[in-house]
Design an enzyme around this catalytic site. Structure first.
Site, PDB file in Angstrom:
ATOM      1  N   PRO A   2      48.552   5.981 -54.889  1.00  0.00           N
ATOM      2  CA  PRO A   2      49.264   6.044 -56.213  1.00  0.00           C
ATOM      3  C   PRO A   2      49.818   7.438 -56.508  1.00  0.00           C
ATOM      4  CG  PRO A   2      46.926   5.213 -56.464  1.00  0.00           C
ATOM      5  CD  PRO A   2      47.095   5.864 -54.955  1.00  0.00           C
ATOM      6  N   GLU A   3      51.191   7.251 -56.758  1.00  0.00           N
ATOM      7  CA  GLU A   3      51.885   8.593 -57.145  1.00  0.00           C
ATOM      8  C   GLU A   3      52.168   8.535 -58.660  1.00  0.00           C
ATOM      9  OE1 GLU A   3      54.873   9.387 -54.249  1.00  0.00           O
ATOM     10  OE2 GLU A   3      53.738   8.261 -52.570  1.00  0.00           O
ATOM     11  N   LYS A  57      49.204  13.644 -59.838  1.00  0.00           N
ATOM     12  CA  LYS A  57      48.665  12.311 -59.776  1.00  0.00           C
ATOM     13  C   LYS A  57      47.435  12.299 -59.945  1.00  0.00           C
ATOM     14  CE  LYS A  57      50.424  13.220 -55.061  1.00  0.00           C
ATOM     15  NZ  LYS A  57      50.376  12.813 -53.595  1.00  0.00           N
ATOM     16  N   ARG A 271      49.160   9.171 -40.636  1.00  0.00           N
ATOM     17  CA  ARG A 271      50.350   8.657 -41.691  1.00  0.00           C
ATOM     18  C   ARG A 271      51.532   8.499 -40.908  1.00  0.00           C
ATOM     19  NH1 ARG A 271      52.821  13.499 -43.885  1.00  0.00           N
ATOM     20  NH2 ARG A 271      52.077  15.136 -42.410  1.00  0.00           N
TER      21      ARG A 271
END
Ligand code: ZN
Length: 296
Positions: A2-3, A57, A271
């Site tokens: 979540p950003e 965040k 990533r």
């Protein structure tokens, strides 16, 4: 992960649904989720939600005293959802504490009239547990919050230029560094750089005036439209992060919606990120460390 847009939507949801609610219980169901021990979770019980907000965040649930005997100062429950965490609201949440070590790390239950027995779980998918929560009098006493740079939503073109000046790192790394700019992570940096038609590997401090114009415009437009979508989707009623409207992030191999080129990827051990060669790098493919290692 979540950003800024998702955390903004979760805070907006809590403001709408929990403001004025009294906390009936706080259940900690993961050994490592709480990073503070004083005040203890029980200190929140009986207190009343006075707001919800966001630092980068980090999500902030603000509580005020619930009675004259409570300490008068605010207490904050600060949550960092890390890579796989989420906040899930329920209009009627179980009074049975969640099982230790399961997918729920923390539960907050509210009391009140029948229609007000809502609450939320902080959940974490996967085995690597990195969601963190802190109960503090001052949000700045959470080290991750204290280190944050200016919030991405507050930056106009000139303040963005001032921040990037002298930065020798790659643009993608610099705008996702929370100590430089707060709130942007891997997904929205991909989207912002694509909208701004900038290479993720551009040197952050060497953007031209026109490139800075595009970056500043893209940063606010991408984040604001993502907030609108996330608020509209009632994020806190979803099981987890669900993004719509992305143009390049996590779309490797699919056509770029702007030019039709094939979206490319750069992979690291844990990533990856995506970009459009035609829109962003003059048609060049960026070195992929994983690929070049394989080739060697
Ligand atoms: Zn393109």
């Amino acid at each position: 992960m979540p950003e800024l847009p998702e955390v903004t939507a979760l805070a907006a949801f809590l403001t709408e649904h929990a403001l004025g609610s009294r906390i009936a219980a706080v259940n900690v169901a993961s050994l490592n989720v709480l990073t503070t021990y004083d005040p203890p979770p029980t200190a929140l019980v009986g207190r009343v939600v006075t707001g919800a907000g966001r630092y980068g965040k980090f999500l902030d649930l603000v509580t005020g005293p619930g009675s004259e005997t409570d300490p008068p100062e605010d207490l904050h429950l600060i949550v960092h959802l890390a890579r796989a965490g989420w906040l899930r609201w329920s209009d009627s949440i179980s009074a049975t504490p969640p099982k230790m070590g399961g997918p729920i790390a923390l539960r907050v239950r509210f009391s009140g009239a029948d229609s007000m027995r809502g609450g939320f779980d902080i959940t974490e998918a996967g085995t690597k547990k990195s969601v963190a929560a802190a109960i503090v009098r001052d949000p700045k006493s959470v080290p991750g919050v204290a280190r944050l740079g200016p919030d991405a939503l507050t930056l106009d073109r000139d303040s963005l230029a001032a921040i990037l000046k002298g930065q020798t790192g790659r643009l993608k790394n610099v705008i996702t560094n929370q100590t430089v700019i707060a709130g942007i992570g891997n997904a929205y940096s991909d989207e912002i750089l694509h909208t701004a038609r900038l290479s993720p590997f551009a040197t952050a401090g060497k953007l031209t005036a026109l490139e800075l114009d595009r970056l500043a415009t893209a940063m606010s437009s991408v984040l604001e439209s993502a907030i609108d979508r996330s608020v509209g989707a009632e994020a806190a009623r979803l099981k987890g992060e669900k993004r719509t409207g992305l143009r390049v992030h996590a779309r490797t191999g699919l056509p770029c919606p702007v030019c039709g080129d094939v979206i490319a990827e750069v992979s690291f051990a844990d990533r990856s990120f995506q970009y459009c060669p035609t829109c962003q790098t003059g048609g060049r493919h960026l070195a992929d460390r994983r690929m070049s290692r394989l080739v060697k």
